[in-house]
Scaffold this motif. Structure first.
Motif, PDB file in Angstrom:
ATOM      1  N   ILE A 112       0.845  -1.222  -0.096  1.00 25.86           N
ATOM      2  CA  ILE A 112       0.011   0.152   0.105  1.00 25.86           C
ATOM      3  C   ILE A 112       0.880   1.339   0.034  1.00 25.86           C
ATOM      4  CG2 ILE A 112      -1.531   1.409   1.392  1.00 25.86           C
ATOM      5  CD1 ILE A 112      -2.801  -1.086   2.257  1.00 25.86           C
ATOM      6  N   TYR A 113       1.832   1.365   0.816  1.00 25.63           N
ATOM      7  CA  TYR A 113       2.892   2.398   1.048  1.00 25.63           C
ATOM      8  C   TYR A 113       3.668   2.607  -0.288  1.00 25.63           C
ATOM      9  CZ  TYR A 113       1.843   2.123   6.011  1.00 25.63           C
ATOM     10  OH  TYR A 113       0.995   2.113   7.199  1.00 25.63           O
ATOM     11  N   ASP A 114       3.865   1.389  -0.995  1.00 20.28           N
ATOM     12  CA  ASP A 114       4.581   1.649  -2.246  1.00 20.28           C
ATOM     13  C   ASP A 114       3.751   2.083  -3.493  1.00 20.28           C
ATOM     14  OD1 ASP A 114       6.985   0.411  -1.456  1.00 20.28           O
ATOM     15  OD2 ASP A 114       6.000  -1.639  -1.731  1.00 20.28           O
ATOM     16  N   ASN A 115       2.587   1.665  -3.311  1.00 22.73           N
ATOM     17  CA  ASN A 115       1.392   2.074  -4.284  1.00 22.73           C
ATOM     18  C   ASN A 115       1.206   3.747  -4.053  1.00 22.73           C
ATOM     19  OD1 ASN A 115       1.042  -0.283  -5.977  1.00 22.73           O
ATOM     20  ND2 ASN A 115      -0.186  -1.056  -4.408  1.00 22.73           N
ATOM     21  N   LYS A 116       1.122   3.964  -3.132  1.00 23.53           N
ATOM     22  CA  LYS A 116       0.834   5.560  -2.598  1.00 23.53           C
ATOM     23  C   LYS A 116       2.112   6.310  -3.103  1.00 23.53           C
ATOM     24  CE  LYS A 116       0.112   8.543   1.236  1.00 23.53           C
ATOM     25  NZ  LYS A 116       0.265   8.626   2.708  1.00 23.53           N
ATOM     26  N   LYS A 117       3.410   6.020  -2.979  1.00 22.08           N
ATOM     27  CA  LYS A 117       4.365   6.515  -3.594  1.00 22.08           C
ATOM     28  C   LYS A 117       4.386   6.571  -5.230  1.00 22.08           C
ATOM     29  CE  LYS A 117       7.485   6.277   0.297  1.00 22.08           C
ATOM     30  NZ  LYS A 117       9.092   5.651   0.757  1.00 22.08           N
ATOM     31  N   LYS A 118       3.923   5.371  -5.875  1.00 19.15           N
ATOM     32  CA  LYS A 118       4.013   5.170  -7.227  1.00 19.15           C
ATOM     33  C   LYS A 118       2.937   6.144  -7.640  1.00 19.15           C
ATOM     34  CE  LYS A 118       1.556   2.068  -9.056  1.00 19.15           C
ATOM     35  NZ  LYS A 118       1.121   0.606  -9.593  1.00 19.15           N
ATOM     36  N   LYS A 245      10.070  11.035 -17.143  1.00 19.86           N
ATOM     37  CA  LYS A 245      11.012  10.764 -16.065  1.00 19.86           C
ATOM     38  C   LYS A 245      10.008  10.597 -14.554  1.00 19.86           C
ATOM     39  CE  LYS A 245      14.941  13.714 -17.625  1.00 19.86           C
ATOM     40  NZ  LYS A 245      15.616  14.977 -17.334  1.00 19.86           N
ATOM     41  N   GLU A 246       9.004  11.201 -14.604  1.00 21.63           N
ATOM     42  CA  GLU A 246       8.096  11.035 -13.390  1.00 21.63           C
ATOM     43  C   GLU A 246       7.568   9.305 -13.513  1.00 21.63           C
ATOM     44  OE1 GLU A 246       7.726  12.726 -11.097  1.00 21.63           O
ATOM     45  OE2 GLU A 246       8.839  14.352 -11.819  1.00 21.63           O
ATOM     46  N   SER A 247       7.163   9.081 -14.964  1.00 18.44           N
ATOM     47  CA  SER A 247       6.633   7.596 -15.169  1.00 18.44           C
ATOM     48  C   SER A 247       7.925   6.482 -14.589  1.00 18.44           C
ATOM     49  CB  SER A 247       6.296   7.631 -16.550  1.00 18.44           C
ATOM     50  OG  SER A 247       5.206   8.233 -16.709  1.00 18.44           O
ATOM     51  N   LEU A 248       9.006   7.144 -15.104  1.00 24.98           N
ATOM     52  CA  LEU A 248      10.274   6.257 -14.741  1.00 24.98           C
ATOM     53  C   LEU A 248      10.253   6.134 -13.375  1.00 24.98           C
ATOM     54  CD1 LEU A 248      12.559   4.447 -15.956  1.00 24.98           C
ATOM     55  CD2 LEU A 248      14.016   6.872 -15.442  1.00 24.98           C
ATOM     56  N   LYS A 249      10.010   7.141 -12.263  1.00 20.65           N
ATOM     57  CA  LYS A 249      10.142   6.864 -11.020  1.00 20.65           C
ATOM     58  C   LYS A 249       9.034   5.843 -10.353  1.00 20.65           C
ATOM     59  CE  LYS A 249      12.296  11.837 -10.360  1.00 20.65           C
ATOM     60  NZ  LYS A 249      11.765  13.080  -9.939  1.00 20.65           N
ATOM     61  N   ALA A 250       7.922   6.304 -11.091  1.00 14.66           N
ATOM     62  CA  ALA A 250       6.709   5.438 -10.543  1.00 14.66           C
ATOM     63  C   ALA A 250       7.068   4.054 -10.899  1.00 14.66           C
ATOM     64  CB  ALA A 250       5.285   6.002 -11.387  1.00 14.66           C
ATOM     65  N   SER A 251       7.589   3.742 -11.974  1.00 12.29           N
ATOM     66  CA  SER A 251       7.717   2.273 -12.291  1.00 12.29           C
ATOM     67  C   SER A 251       8.702   1.416 -11.336  1.00 12.29           C
ATOM     68  CB  SER A 251       8.656   2.408 -13.809  1.00 12.29           C
ATOM     69  OG  SER A 251       9.919   2.902 -13.494  1.00 12.29           O
ATOM     70  N   TYR A 252       9.640   2.459 -10.525  1.00 14.56           N
ATOM     71  CA  TYR A 252      10.275   1.679  -9.550  1.00 14.56           C
ATOM     72  C   TYR A 252       9.417   1.332  -8.469  1.00 14.56           C
ATOM     73  CZ  TYR A 252      13.502   1.627  -5.448  1.00 14.56           C
ATOM     74  OH  TYR A 252      14.068   1.399  -4.247  1.00 14.56           O
ATOM     75  N   TYR A 253       8.643   2.132  -7.920  1.00 15.70           N
ATOM     76  CA  TYR A 253       7.738   1.632  -6.965  1.00 15.70           C
ATOM     77  C   TYR A 253       6.518   0.559  -7.361  1.00 15.70           C
ATOM     78  CZ  TYR A 253       9.823   5.457  -3.980  1.00 15.70           C
ATOM     79  OH  TYR A 253      10.580   6.099  -3.222  1.00 15.70           O
ATOM     80  N   ASP A 254       6.302   0.657  -8.723  1.00 14.33           N
ATOM     81  CA  ASP A 254       5.496  -0.469  -9.185  1.00 14.33           C
ATOM     82  C   ASP A 254       6.105  -1.870  -8.981  1.00 14.33           C
ATOM     83  OD1 ASP A 254       3.373  -1.585 -10.301  1.00 14.33           O
ATOM     84  OD2 ASP A 254       4.396  -1.475 -12.159  1.00 14.33           O
ATOM     85  N   ILE A 255       7.473  -1.787  -9.317  1.00 12.90           N
ATOM     86  CA  ILE A 255       8.301  -3.121  -9.084  1.00 12.90           C
ATOM     87  C   ILE A 255       8.225  -3.567  -7.565  1.00 12.90           C
ATOM     88  CG2 ILE A 255      10.456  -4.126  -9.318  1.00 12.90           C
ATOM     89  CD1 ILE A 255      10.985  -2.377 -11.882  1.00 12.90           C
ATOM     90  N   ILE A 310       6.012  -8.999 -11.650  1.00 14.15           N
ATOM     91  CA  ILE A 310       7.416  -8.351 -11.303  1.00 14.15           C
ATOM     92  C   ILE A 310       8.098  -8.302 -12.656  1.00 14.15           C
ATOM     93  CG2 ILE A 310       9.719  -8.683 -10.247  1.00 14.15           C
ATOM     94  CD1 ILE A 310       7.914  -9.878  -7.778  1.00 14.15           C
ATOM     95  N   GLN A 311       8.116  -9.330 -13.472  1.00 11.38           N
ATOM     96  CA  GLN A 311       8.822  -9.227 -14.716  1.00 11.38           C
ATOM     97  C   GLN A 311       8.403  -8.294 -15.751  1.00 11.38           C
ATOM     98  OE1 GLN A 311      11.805 -10.750 -15.301  1.00 11.38           O
ATOM     99  NE2 GLN A 311      11.622 -11.399 -13.194  1.00 11.38           N
ATOM    100  N   LYS A 312       6.873  -8.299 -15.846  1.00 11.22           N
ATOM    101  CA  LYS A 312       6.177  -7.384 -16.703  1.00 11.22           C
ATOM    102  C   LYS A 312       6.462  -5.911 -16.096  1.00 11.22           C
ATOM    103  CE  LYS A 312       2.031  -9.129 -16.350  1.00 11.22           C
ATOM    104  NZ  LYS A 312       0.622  -9.357 -16.734  1.00 11.22           N
ATOM    105  N   ALA A 313       6.408  -5.442 -14.694  1.00 12.80           N
ATOM    106  CA  ALA A 313       6.852  -4.299 -14.431  1.00 12.80           C
ATOM    107  C   ALA A 313       8.269  -3.819 -14.793  1.00 12.80           C
ATOM    108  CB  ALA A 313       6.636  -4.292 -12.838  1.00 12.80           C
TER     109      ALA A 313
END
Length: 421
Positions: A112-118, A245-255, A310-313
């Motif tokens: 939940i905390y990861d998705n919140k940051k994402k 660049k913001e989407s790239l940051k979001a992808s980190y928290y998505d993984i 995880i692999q897809k992310a």
């Protein structure tokens, strides 16, 4: 040093603030409102994730009938013996009515905390995309206005040519009537006049076409050229890279969120109800409260679908990185081309203005020579055409320059209201 190019010498002023008014209008059209709704929707999604950390409380009520007496609450053996001694009613009934509540609250769910940051970065990306879309529409508007101004100026140049040839036609007509000048020359001039009228009619159709496109973007009907001043566009960061660049940051928290789904989930639950019924042994009225509170752990120790997620992310993150590099290369190429083109256009503008002055003088001499029968009609018409073409070329260069500056402002994410005033 800031330099401005004033176009009032070429375009008629519609009224002060016209270009700004049109820019403001672009912000109110449905397409722009849809972008704002998209951002608003993501904000709600962010709130939804945040609210998932809050306790959830639900109320309930029930009425149940059982084929045999059923306990309203669990009955310990010691309490059963006591009830028997006191000859009271047992908490069992065929008809049971309940009211109560359930409370559930996550104590530890890492994803939940990861998705919140994402979603925080997804929201930033959406805001940048909405601004890019708005700037794209405003840049398109500048191009359309510039093309419209060019067509108005082209029409103006052809009208001047038409007026000039008509004046010559009227002068030659007198000579034809007295027999000094062959009628062929008069017919040739008449044909040139008709051709110009056809060209002007075609330009009118093109003007109406561009007006309709401007109306779609602004809901305004433009009747005359729009005058504006252009200010220099300073270099900056390529704006189209910001949402990526913001989407790239979001992808980190998505993984990270998908990895953290493997961690245990700890939840607090509280349940309470009050049950009502008649004791099956003596019909006593019963009203009994029963409650529980507990901490529950849920742990997926084996879930292969999560590994695939995880692999897809990770693949999506790699794709975003490549898109950033691709966009950077494309925009670098575009901006280099725009800067080179602007340098050449500035040179051509100076030469075009000088060329117009020279052709105006040459046309004066050609008129005199033609009237004195020292020049053929086609030679004379060539001077008329050269001047009209030079005037149209100047207007076209200005339109192209405006469009290039609008593209440059768009690439750097500049406020077009400050670039075009």
């Amino acid at each position: 040093m800031k330099k401005t190019i004033l176009l009032s010498s070429i375009f008629i002023t519609l009224y002060a603030g016209e270009i700004s008014k049109l820019f403001n209008a672009v912000e109110k059209i449905p397409q722009t409102k849809l972008d704002k709704l998209m951002v608003k929707e993501i904000k709600i999604n962010k709130s939804e994730i945040k609210y998932s950390l809050y306790p959830k409380i639900s109320l309930f009520a029930s009425a149940e009938h059982f084929s045999s007496p059923t306990n309203i609450r669990p009955l310990p053996p010691t309490e059963s013996a006591k009830i028997k001694i006191l000859n009271k009613g047992y908490p069992f009934s065929r008809n049971i009515y309940r009211i109560g509540f359930n409370l559930s609250m996550p104590l530890f769910i890492k994803e939940i905390y990861d998705n919140k940051k994402k979603i925080t970065y997804i929201l930033k990306a959406a805001k940048y995309k909405a601004k890019i879309n708005l700037l794209q529409r405003q840049s398109t508007l500048v191009t359309l206005i510039s093309n419209l101004n060019y067509l108005f100026e082209l029409k103006k140049a052809l009208n001047k040519q038409l007026e000039s040839i008509q004046t010559t036609y009227n002068a030659i007509k007198v000579g034809v009537e007295v027999g000094r000048i062959p009628e062929f020359k008069l017919l040739r001039l008449k044909d040139a006049i008709n051709n110009l009228k056809i060209k002007i009619s075609d330009i009118n159709s093109k003007i109406e076409n561009i007006k309709s496109k401007i109306y779609i973007l602004t809901q305004y009907k433009i009747k005359r050229p729009v005058n504006f001043t252009i200010f220099n566009v300073q270099n900056g960061e390529f704006f189209a890279l910001k949402p990526l660049k913001e989407s790239l940051k979001a992808s980190y928290y998505d993984i990270k969120a998908k990895k953290d789904k493997k961690l245990p989930k700890v939840v607090l639950q509280i349940k309470a109800n009050r049950g009502f019924g008649k004791a099956y042994n003596n019909d006593d009225d019963l009203a009994i409260t029963y409650a529980s509170a507990g901490i529950y752990i849920n742990w997926d120790v084996f879930n292969k679908t999560n590994d695939a997620e995880i692999q897809k992310a990770k693949i999506e993150r790699t794709k975003t990185k490549l898109q950033i590099q691709k966009t950077l290369n494309e925009l670098t190429s575009q901006i280099n081309s725009i800067n080179s083109s602007l340098k050449e256009i500035n040179k051509q503008l100076l030469l075009s203005k000088e060329s117009i002055s020279l052709k105006e003088e040459l046309l004066k001499g050609a008129k005199v020579a033609f009237k004195l029968n020292r020049m053929t009609v086609d030679e004379y018409l060539g001077y008329e055409t050269d001047l009209a073409r030079a005037r149209a070329n100047l207007a076209n260069l200005i339109a192209v320059k405006n469009s290039l500056i609008a593209q440059k402002a768009f690439i750097y994410g500049k406020n077009l209201k400050k670039v075009f005033k």
